[in-house]
Scaffold this motif. Structure first.
Motif, short mmCIF file in Angstrom:
data_model
loop_
_atom_site.label_atom_id
_atom_site.label_comp_id
_atom_site.label_asym_id
_atom_site.label_seq_id
_atom_site.Cartn_x
_atom_site.Cartn_y
_atom_site.Cartn_z
N UNK A 22 0.82 -1.22 0.00
CA UNK A 22 0.00 0.00 0.00
C UNK A 22 0.85 1.26 0.00
N UNK A 23 2.14 1.13 0.30
CA UNK A 23 3.02 2.30 0.38
C UNK A 23 4.28 2.04 -0.44
N UNK A 24 4.89 3.10 -1.02
CA UNK A 24 6.07 2.91 -1.88
C UNK A 24 7.25 2.25 -1.17
N UNK A 25 7.40 2.52 0.14
CA UNK A 25 8.54 1.97 0.85
C UNK A 25 8.31 0.54 1.34
N UNK A 26 7.12 0.03 1.16
CA UNK A 26 6.82 -1.34 1.57
C UNK A 26 7.54 -2.36 0.70
N UNK A 27 7.88 -3.46 1.31
CA UNK A 27 8.60 -4.52 0.60
C UNK A 27 8.00 -5.89 0.91
N UNK A 28 8.08 -6.76 -0.08
CA UNK A 28 7.70 -8.17 0.10
C UNK A 28 8.87 -9.02 -0.35
N UNK A 29 9.23 -9.96 0.50
CA UNK A 29 10.30 -10.90 0.16
C UNK A 29 9.72 -12.30 0.16
N UNK A 30 9.80 -12.95 -0.99
CA UNK A 30 9.31 -14.33 -1.12
C UNK A 30 10.49 -15.22 -1.44
N UNK A 31 10.72 -16.21 -0.60
CA UNK A 31 11.83 -17.12 -0.83
C UNK A 31 11.48 -18.55 -0.50
N UNK A 32 12.22 -19.46 -1.06
CA UNK A 32 12.04 -20.89 -0.77
C UNK A 32 13.40 -21.58 -0.82
N UNK A 33 13.48 -22.70 -0.13
CA UNK A 33 14.73 -23.44 -0.08
C UNK A 33 14.44 -24.90 0.27
N UNK A 34 15.40 -25.75 -0.03
CA UNK A 34 15.36 -27.14 0.40
C UNK A 34 16.70 -27.43 1.06
N UNK A 35 16.67 -28.28 2.07
CA UNK A 35 17.91 -28.59 2.79
C UNK A 35 18.20 -30.09 2.83
N UNK A 36 17.55 -30.83 1.95
CA UNK A 36 17.73 -32.27 1.94
C UNK A 36 16.67 -33.02 2.72
N UNK A 37 15.96 -32.29 3.60
CA UNK A 37 14.89 -32.90 4.38
C UNK A 37 13.57 -32.16 4.18
N UNK A 38 13.61 -30.82 4.33
CA UNK A 38 12.39 -30.03 4.26
C UNK A 38 12.43 -29.03 3.11
N UNK A 39 11.24 -28.70 2.62
CA UNK A 39 11.05 -27.59 1.70
C UNK A 39 10.36 -26.49 2.48
N UNK A 40 10.94 -25.29 2.45
CA UNK A 40 10.41 -24.16 3.21
C UNK A 40 10.18 -23.00 2.25
N UNK A 41 8.98 -22.46 2.28
CA UNK A 41 8.64 -21.28 1.49
C UNK A 41 8.12 -20.21 2.45
N UNK A 42 8.61 -18.97 2.29
CA UNK A 42 8.22 -17.91 3.22
C UNK A 42 7.88 -16.63 2.47
N UNK A 43 6.76 -16.05 2.84
CA UNK A 43 6.31 -14.73 2.37
C UNK A 43 6.47 -13.77 3.55
N UNK A 44 7.24 -12.71 3.37
CA UNK A 44 7.50 -11.78 4.48
C UNK A 44 7.33 -10.33 4.00
N UNK A 45 6.44 -9.59 4.69
CA UNK A 45 6.21 -8.18 4.37
C UNK A 45 6.90 -7.29 5.40
#
Length: 351
Positions: A264-287
């Motif tokens: 909603x604001x120009x300075x706002x940010x969204x970081x979307x990342x995912x990774x695997x470590x051999x056991x788990x798959x993790x995906x994260x959305x962070x505002x």
């Protein structure tokens, strides 16, 4: 092949020298050698074979069959072929279309398909002395038809699944919306997301899609400024069931971020990342950088898509945390629950 047949030492076979061949054999061999269609003659008690040039591609890397018994040339398939040969030698004509035979013509067994006709060859007294095989290999066409049937079945299955998803989304959207206008807008957005996800699947192998392509298509409508949404993660492929639920969940998160959160604001940010470590798959959305966040008093269908549908389809756990400094959504599932293929490199991308 005519020169090879003429130069061959037939006296070493049960047929004997060519000058002693009966007229019926001479005529049959001449017909085969001059035919543009793949064919061979098998004559005598050993069914000694004589093939034409058009038959060569069918042989592949097989040892030269000229002047050898038919049973020796096709030893690996003789158990399957011999009943047809026996019937032909009794005076019957045999015809099969797209008949499957396992043969070895490249150093390993393979399934091949042929349309062929075995015709009895008789001597001057009417006694069956051999056979003529006229054959066309149909392996390519049979496999193409089989793939088409499988693909059509997949398409019908996908259409049924898509209709079920659309019906469920439509019902839940109208139930959870306050006005018809609101419901129409939500439904259009969600169905567009489904359509984009389907396009990603269709552009690849129909059964799996690159996660980055899914992410990009889901977030495309929400890119207002370069760099406001950052996407990072290793290349991998997701199964079809994962594609739809992830696309819908990301669309809901981005829509909420644009209405109430970081976008909603120009300075706002969204970081979307995912990774695997051999056991788990993790995906994260962070505002981050948006207005202060408060948890909604009630949850709607969008939250259901994120918390329940996404978790169920990935057979994992989803947490949706309304932190004051920004929403954080996290999906965790066992890596074994994913059907994916890693590419060679890791990419970061700012959108």
């Amino acid at each position: 092949m005519g020169r090879q047949v003429a130069a061959f030492d037939w006296s070493r076979t049960s047929l004997g020298p060519m000058e002693n061949w009966p007229a019926a054999l001479r005529i049959s061999v001449s017909n085969v050698l001059n035919s543009p269609f793949p064919a061979f003659v098998a004559w005598g008690p050993d069914l000694i074979t004589i093939h034409n040039d058009a038959f060569r591609p069918i042989l592949g890397m097989k040892p030269a069959p000229l002047g050898k018994p038919m049973a020796e040339n096709w030893a690996e398939a003789w158990e399957a072929v011999s009943p047809f040969v026996e019937a032909t030698m009794r005076g019957e004509s045999v015809f099969f279309e797209n008949h499957e035979v396992e043969i070895d013509r490249s150093g390993q067994m393979e399934k091949a398909y042929f349309t062929f006709a075995y015709s009895p060859l008789r001597d001057e007294e009417g006694v069956v002395r051999g056979l003529m095989d006229t054959v066309v290999e149909t392996t390519s066409s049979v496999e193409a038809e089989r793939k088409a049937r499988i693909r059509n079945g997949e398409l019908m299955h996908r259409m049924k699944n898509t209709l079920a998803i659309v019906s469920a989304i439509a019902n839940q959207t109208y139930r959870s919306s306050q006005t018809v206008k609101e419901a129409n807008e939500r439904l259009l957005r969600r169905l567009t997301t489904l359509g984009n996800a389907q396009s990603v699947l269709m552009s690849e192998d129909h059964e799996a899609a690159d996660i980055r392509a899914v992410v990009e298509s889901s977030l495309a409508p929400f890119r207002q400024a370069i760099g406001q949404i950052k996407v990072e993660g290793q290349p991998l492929h997701l199964a079809e069931r994962h594609v739809f639920s992830l696309a819908l969940a990301l669309n809901e998160l981005a829509s909420n971020a644009m209405k109430y959160g970081a976008l909603t604001v120009p300075e706002g940010r969204v970081r979307l990342g995912w990774r695997t470590d051999g056991e788990d798959f993790v995906l994260e959305w962070r505002e981050t950088g948006g207005p202060a966040v408060t948890e909604p008093a009630s949850s709607g269908f969008g939250s259901f898509l994120i918390r329940s549908v996404l978790a169920d389809d990935f057979n994992g756990e989803v947490t949706l945390d309304y932190r004051r400094d920004g929403v954080v959504c996290r999906l965790v599932t066992a890596e074994s629950n994913l059907a994916f293929r890693r590419s060679a490199a890791h990419h970061d991308h700012a959108a």
